[in-house]
Design a protein around this motif. Sequence first.
Motif, PDB file in Angstrom:
ATOM      1  N   UNK A  98      78.423  24.744  90.415  1.00 24.10           N
ATOM      2  CA  UNK A  98      77.513  23.727  89.889  1.00 24.10           C
ATOM      3  C   UNK A  98      78.247  22.901  88.833  1.00 24.10           C
ATOM      4  N   UNK A  99      78.364  21.599  89.062  1.00 22.52           N
ATOM      5  CA  UNK A  99      79.052  20.730  88.117  1.00 22.52           C
ATOM      6  C   UNK A  99      78.267  20.644  86.817  1.00 22.52           C
ATOM      7  N   UNK A 100      78.985  20.763  85.705  1.00 22.21           N
ATOM      8  CA  UNK A 100      78.349  20.715  84.393  1.00 22.21           C
ATOM      9  C   UNK A 100      79.016  19.652  83.536  1.00 22.21           C
ATOM     10  N   UNK A 101      78.199  18.860  82.868  1.00 22.89           N
ATOM     11  CA  UNK A 101      78.689  17.807  81.976  1.00 22.89           C
ATOM     12  C   UNK A 101      78.443  18.244  80.539  1.00 22.89           C
ATOM     13  N   UNK A 145      74.077  21.020  83.303  1.00 25.31           N
ATOM     14  CA  UNK A 145      74.462  21.171  84.706  1.00 25.31           C
ATOM     15  C   UNK A 145      73.762  20.128  85.566  1.00 25.31           C
ATOM     16  N   UNK A 146      74.361  19.804  86.696  1.00 23.31           N
ATOM     17  CA  UNK A 146      73.739  18.867  87.620  1.00 23.31           C
ATOM     18  C   UNK A 146      72.386  19.413  88.064  1.00 23.31           C
ATOM     19  N   UNK A 147      71.379  18.546  88.094  1.00 21.29           N
ATOM     20  CA  UNK A 147      70.033  18.930  88.535  1.00 21.29           C
ATOM     21  C   UNK A 147      69.441  20.064  87.693  1.00 21.29           C
ATOM     22  N   UNK A 148      69.709  20.048  86.385  1.00 26.87           N
ATOM     23  CA  UNK A 148      69.117  21.063  85.498  1.00 26.87           C
ATOM     24  C   UNK A 148      67.596  21.015  85.595  1.00 26.87           C
TER      25      UNK A 148
END
Length: 225
Positions: free
Chosen positions: A1-4, A25-28
């Motif tokens: 899961x990509x996290x910014x 995270x993407x789509x948190x």
Amino acid sequence: MATKTQELKLDIDRIGTVSAILTQPANARACSVLAHGAGADMRHAFMEKVAEGLADRGIATFRFNFPYMEKKLGRPDQPAVAHAAIRAAVAEAARLCPGVTLVAGGKSFGGRMTSQAQSKAPLPDVKGLAFLGFPLHADKKPSSERAEHLAGIAIPMLFLQGTRDGLADLGILKPVIDALRPKATLHEVEGGDHSFAVLKKSGRSNEEALAEVLDALTAWIDGLA
């Protein structure tokens, strides 16, 4: 899961500006406003591990420094200042993570200041409070005075407590939580101390104990939704 991860500045009305970090995270599906303990800032290894672990579970975190920690002062802020910082953090987290389940709380002192703030005036949009080691009393000074304000809180609360926590005698904490039910839930981490570290003879690692904490916190947050 990509996290910014974003390094931010948080403006606290009439007090000043402090550093903050959004781990998203993407789509948190939720965001946890995570206040640090009295002796270490938002970048402490414990805070980092909680943020990373929650991101792996699809939950964003908004961390921030209290003003005293930002200025590297020794003593924690007065409650009114801490409460103002928490309110600013909650508002900013809601702005940055719209439309998700918002919870607040934190480690030790940070969790207690969050509950005090909530008891004085509800934190907007916050659905529940999660305490990562609620500091019920000073070390070796059992008391329940620090819990008296909890009766004024109307939203769900989760107490994540190690059974070896020197700042929360479970013999005192359990009756407090029983009196708050069904709003309050207790999750005991067997053998955990105030930071959920366990003894080697327990047969499991500190990482496994923290994973238990984060799994319980994630399940509770999902239950709020």
